[in-house]
Design a protein around this motif. Structure first.
Motif, PDB file in Angstrom:
ATOM      1  N   THR A  26       0.709  -1.311   0.025  1.00 15.13           N
ATOM      2  CA  THR A  26       0.070   0.016   0.074  1.00 15.13           C
ATOM      3  C   THR A  26       0.833   1.350   0.153  1.00 15.13           C
ATOM      4  O   THR A  26       1.930   1.144   0.532  1.00 15.13           O
ATOM      5  CB  THR A  26      -1.067   0.023   1.209  1.00 15.13           C
ATOM      6  N   ARG A  28      -0.335   5.441   0.691  1.00  9.60           N
ATOM      7  CA  ARG A  28      -1.294   6.624   1.026  1.00  9.60           C
ATOM      8  C   ARG A  28      -0.801   7.741   0.536  1.00  9.60           C
ATOM      9  O   ARG A  28       0.299   8.388   0.905  1.00  9.60           O
ATOM     10  CB  ARG A  28      -1.768   6.732   2.374  1.00  9.60           C
ATOM     11  N   CYS A  29      -1.336   8.615  -0.494  1.00 12.87           N
ATOM     12  CA  CYS A  29      -0.813   9.828  -0.849  1.00 12.87           C
ATOM     13  C   CYS A  29      -1.706  10.624  -1.281  1.00 12.87           C
ATOM     14  O   CYS A  29      -3.095  10.265  -1.865  1.00 12.87           O
ATOM     15  CB  CYS A  29       0.277   9.676  -2.231  1.00 12.87           C
ATOM     16  N   ASP A  52      -4.040   4.718  -2.084  1.00  8.99           N
ATOM     17  CA  ASP A  52      -5.112   5.560  -1.752  1.00  8.99           C
ATOM     18  C   ASP A  52      -4.814   7.005  -1.756  1.00  8.99           C
ATOM     19  O   ASP A  52      -4.001   7.398  -1.246  1.00  8.99           O
ATOM     20  CB  ASP A  52      -5.240   5.179  -0.016  1.00  8.99           C
ATOM     21  N   GLY A  54      -7.025   9.228  -1.707  1.00 10.43           N
ATOM     22  CA  GLY A  54      -7.947  10.030  -0.882  1.00 10.43           C
ATOM     23  C   GLY A  54      -9.030  10.295  -1.972  1.00 10.43           C
ATOM     24  O   GLY A  54     -10.201  11.246  -1.625  1.00 10.43           O
ATOM     25  N   GLY A 113       4.388  10.194  -0.104  1.00 10.91           N
ATOM     26  CA  GLY A 113       3.342   9.463   0.216  1.00 10.91           C
ATOM     27  C   GLY A 113       3.766   8.509   1.618  1.00 10.91           C
ATOM     28  O   GLY A 113       4.985   8.570   1.868  1.00 10.91           O
ATOM     29  N   ALA A 117       0.688   1.886   4.689  1.00  5.24           N
ATOM     30  CA  ALA A 117      -0.388   2.669   5.420  1.00  5.24           C
ATOM     31  C   ALA A 117      -1.461   1.607   5.230  1.00  5.24           C
ATOM     32  O   ALA A 117      -1.631   0.855   4.350  1.00  5.24           O
ATOM     33  CB  ALA A 117      -0.498   4.071   4.848  1.00  5.24           C
ATOM     34  N   CYS A 119      -5.175   1.538   4.321  1.00 10.25           N
ATOM     35  CA  CYS A 119      -5.958   2.352   3.387  1.00 10.25           C
ATOM     36  C   CYS A 119      -7.362   1.648   3.754  1.00 10.25           C
ATOM     37  O   CYS A 119      -7.619   0.638   3.654  1.00 10.25           O
ATOM     38  CB  CYS A 119      -5.511   1.979   2.221  1.00 10.25           C
TER      39      CYS A 119
END
Length: 147
Positions: A26, A28-29, A52, A54, A113, A117, A119
């Motif tokens: 994963t 996340r950014c 991810d 967002g 990022g 993480a 997500c």
């Protein structure tokens, strides 16, 4: 092992492979993709990168160059909670991709990022080390391998 199904109707299919599966990694950014490039530049060993973004539809988190890195480094697929660009080129690549849609504008390169993480999107938690299975009917997440 617990099974979770991602909410249907959220993701569009890109790439040559409608079906793909593998262990989850994963990132996340938000509207900035250097960590996506960094991870997909490493050996994928048929894993699936879950990004991810967002849910942003204001920029593309992945384009054809990063998708080519994923192919060259043996990633099975990429799932983007966000948009991609260069979809016509990506559709000719030997990889599976799911994304919320397309956007012509590149992402920023300014913010790193977060790797590995947890997500959460589409009603499902994506955890590095768990497994994801993708086909024409949807996306399934499992704590343990089903193959």
């Amino acid at each position: 092992g617990r099974l979770s199904v991602v909410e249907t109707g959220l993701f569009f299919q890109f790439g040559k492979l409608p079906c793909f599966y593998g262990q989850i990694q994963t990132v996340r950014c938000f509207e900035s993709n250097p960590t996506v490039r960094e991870v997909l530049s490493t050996p994928g060993n048929r894993q699936v990168l879950v990004v991810d973004g967002g849910g942003s539809k204001r920029v593309a988190i992945m384009g054809d160059q990063i998708a080519k890195l994923a192919v060259d480094n043996n990633w099975a697929g990429v799932i983007v909670n966000g948009c991609i660009r260069d979809s016509a080129i990506i559709n000719g690549l030997n990889i599976g991709v799911r994304a919320l849609g397309t956007h012509p504008v590149k992402s920023l390169k300014t913010y790193p990022g977060e790797k590995n993480a947890h997500c959460n999107f589409g009603g499902v938690e994506f955890v590095a080390g768990h497994f994801v299975y993708v086909d024409e009917d949807g996306i399934l997440v499992s704590e343990k391998p089903l193959h």
